[in-house]
Design a protein around this motif. Structure first.
Motif: not given
Ligand code: FES
Ligand code: FAD
Ligand code: MG
Length: 304
Positions: A215-218, A220-225, A235, A237
Motif C-alpha cells: 500500500m502507498i496512499d491508502g 484508493g488513488m494510487c492503485g498499489g494495493c 483496492f 485499502c
Molecule cells: Fe493506493 Fe490502495 S494504497 S489504492
C-alpha cells in the motif's frame, strides 16, 4: 508528530507501540489500519490497529521487523515520535452474531486478528482461536487471545511450545470432530491464508481473510494495493483489507507483493551497512538525517 507513550518488544523482532492519536482512537473499529511514515522522506507503511483507548486517546500497533522501514520503526522507543499516522483506514470487520467463529492468527497476524476476535466475542459469538507461530518465542498475545476466546489452540512449527504443526492442522481437527463452524477469520502470511481458504472451501465454510498487498496512499488513488477478487480488481485499502477468502486470487497477490523485492533487498542492505557505521546515539532521534531517502518503493505508485 505522534508521540510513542510506550514501546515494548513482545517477541524477538516484534514490538508493540502505544501511540498518542486521540482522533484515530475515537474512530477506530476492529479490522482497520493506519498508514505511517517515520521521517520526512520515508516510505508509507500500513499497520493494523491492535487496540485503542478512546479515553486516553491512544492506539496500539504491533510491528514485526520485515525490511528497512519496520526495522527503523522497531528502533523507536518510549518518548520518541512518529512523523505521520493516518487513519483509521479500510473497512471495519463485519461484526455480528454468526454463531461459532474460528479466528486464526499466524505470526504477527495474531495481533491483527485480536481486535476482531474481541469484537466477535462481545457480539455473542462462540470464539475458538487458533494461534500459530514458528517457535515458542514468537507466540504473541496468548493471554489477550485467551481472554476473548472460548477456546484457544496453539501450534508451533517446531513443536517448541504447545502442539507441533500448523494452524491448518487444528482447523482440520475441528472440522473432522464435527465442530459446527459458521465463520472462519484468518490473518497471517499469505501461504497460511491460502491453505486455510483451500480447507474451508471444501467444507463450504464462509471464510474471511485480511489481505496485505503493498500500500502507498491508502486512499484508493494510487492503485498499489490492487487485488483480484472474483476476477475483478479491487483496492484493499478502501474495499478491504478483508475479503471473502474463496474469491481471492492469492497467486496475483504473491506476484504483486514480490514486485519490488530487489529494491527492498537493496534498501535493507544499505540500511544494515549504515547501521554498522553509524555512531549517533540515541539512534531513534536521528533517523531522518541518518538514513535519508529510502531506495525502496516509497514513490513507486502506479496508476489505476
Ligand atoms: Fe493506493 Fe490502495 S494504497 S489504492
Ligand atoms: P520491505 O523490505 O520494504 O518489504 C518486505 C515485504 O513487505 C515486501 O516484500 C512486501 O510484501 C511487504 N511490503 C513492503 N512495503 C509494503 C507496503 N508499503 N505496504 C504493504 N506491504 C508492504 N505488519 C506488521 O508487522 N503489523 C501489522 O499490524 C501489519 N498490518 C498490516 C495491515 C495491512 C492492511 C497491510 C497491507 C500490511 C500490514 N503489515 C503489518 C505488513 C507491513 O505493512 C509490511 O511488513 C511493511 O510494509 C514492510 O515494510 P519494510 O520496509 O519493513 O519491508
Ligand atoms: Mg520497505
Amino acid at each position: 508528530m505522534f508521540k510513542i507513550i510506550h514501546a515494548q518488544f513482545l517477541a524477538p523482532g516484534i514490538k508493540r507501540f502505544v501511540i498518542e492519536a486521540p482522533r484515530i482512537a475515537r474512530k477506530q473499529k476492529p479490522g482497520q489500519f493506519v498508514i505511517l511514515r517515520i521521517y520526512e522522506e520515508g516510505e508509507r507503511i500500513p499497520v493494523t490497529i491492535e487496540n485503542s483507548d478512546p479515553v486516553k486517546g491512544t492506539i496500539n500497533i504491533v510491528v514485526q521487523s520485515a525490511g528497512k522501514t519496520t526495522h527503523l520503526l522497531n528502533m523507536l522507543e518510549t518518548g520518541d515520535s512518529i512523523l505521520d499516522v493516518v487513519g483509521p483506514l479500510g473497512k471495519p470487520s463485519e461484526i455480528r452474531n454468526f454463531g461459532t467463529v474460528v479466528v486464526v492468527g499466524g505470526g504477527v497476524g495474531t495481533a491483527m486478528a485480536y481486535p476482531t476476535a474481541a469484537a466477535l466475542k462481545d457480539a455473542g459469538n462462540r470464539v475458538i482461536s487458533i494461534v500459530g507461530a514458528r517457535n515458542k518465542e514468537l507466540v504473541i498475545l496468548e493471554k489477550e487471545m485467551r481472554a476473548v476466546s472460548d477456546a484457544l489452540l496453539i501450534t508451533t512449527d517446531d513443536g517448541s511450545y504447545a502442539d507441533k504443526g500448523f494452524v491448518t492442522d487444528k482447523l482440520r481437527q475441528l472440522i473432522e470432530n464435527g465442530t459446527r463452524i459458521d465463520l472462519v477469520v484468518a490473518v497471517g502470511p499469505i501461504v497460511m491464508m491460502k491453505a486455510v481458504s483451500a480447507l474451508t472451501r471444501k467444507e463450504n465454510i464462509h471464510t474471511v481473510v485480511s489481505l496485505n498487498p503493498i500500500m502507498i496512499d491508502g486512499t484508493g488513488m494510487c492503485g498499489g494495493c490492487r487485488v483480484l477478487i472474483d476476477g475483478k480488481s479491487e483496492f484493499a485499502c478502501v474495499d478491504g483489507p478483508e475479503f471473502d477468502a474463496h474469491k481471492v486470487n492469492f497467486e496475483v497477490l504473491v506476484q504483486r507483493n514480490a514486485m519490488y523485492r530487489d529494491s527492498e533487498r537493496q534498501s535493507m542492505e544499505e540500511f544494515q551497512a549504515r547501521e554498522q557505521s553509524a555512531s549517533v546515539e540515541p539512534m531513534s532521534r536521528k533517523i531522518g538525517e541518518t538514513w535519508g531517502t529510502p531506495s525502496g518503493h516509497a514513490t513507486q505508485g502506479e496508476q489505476r
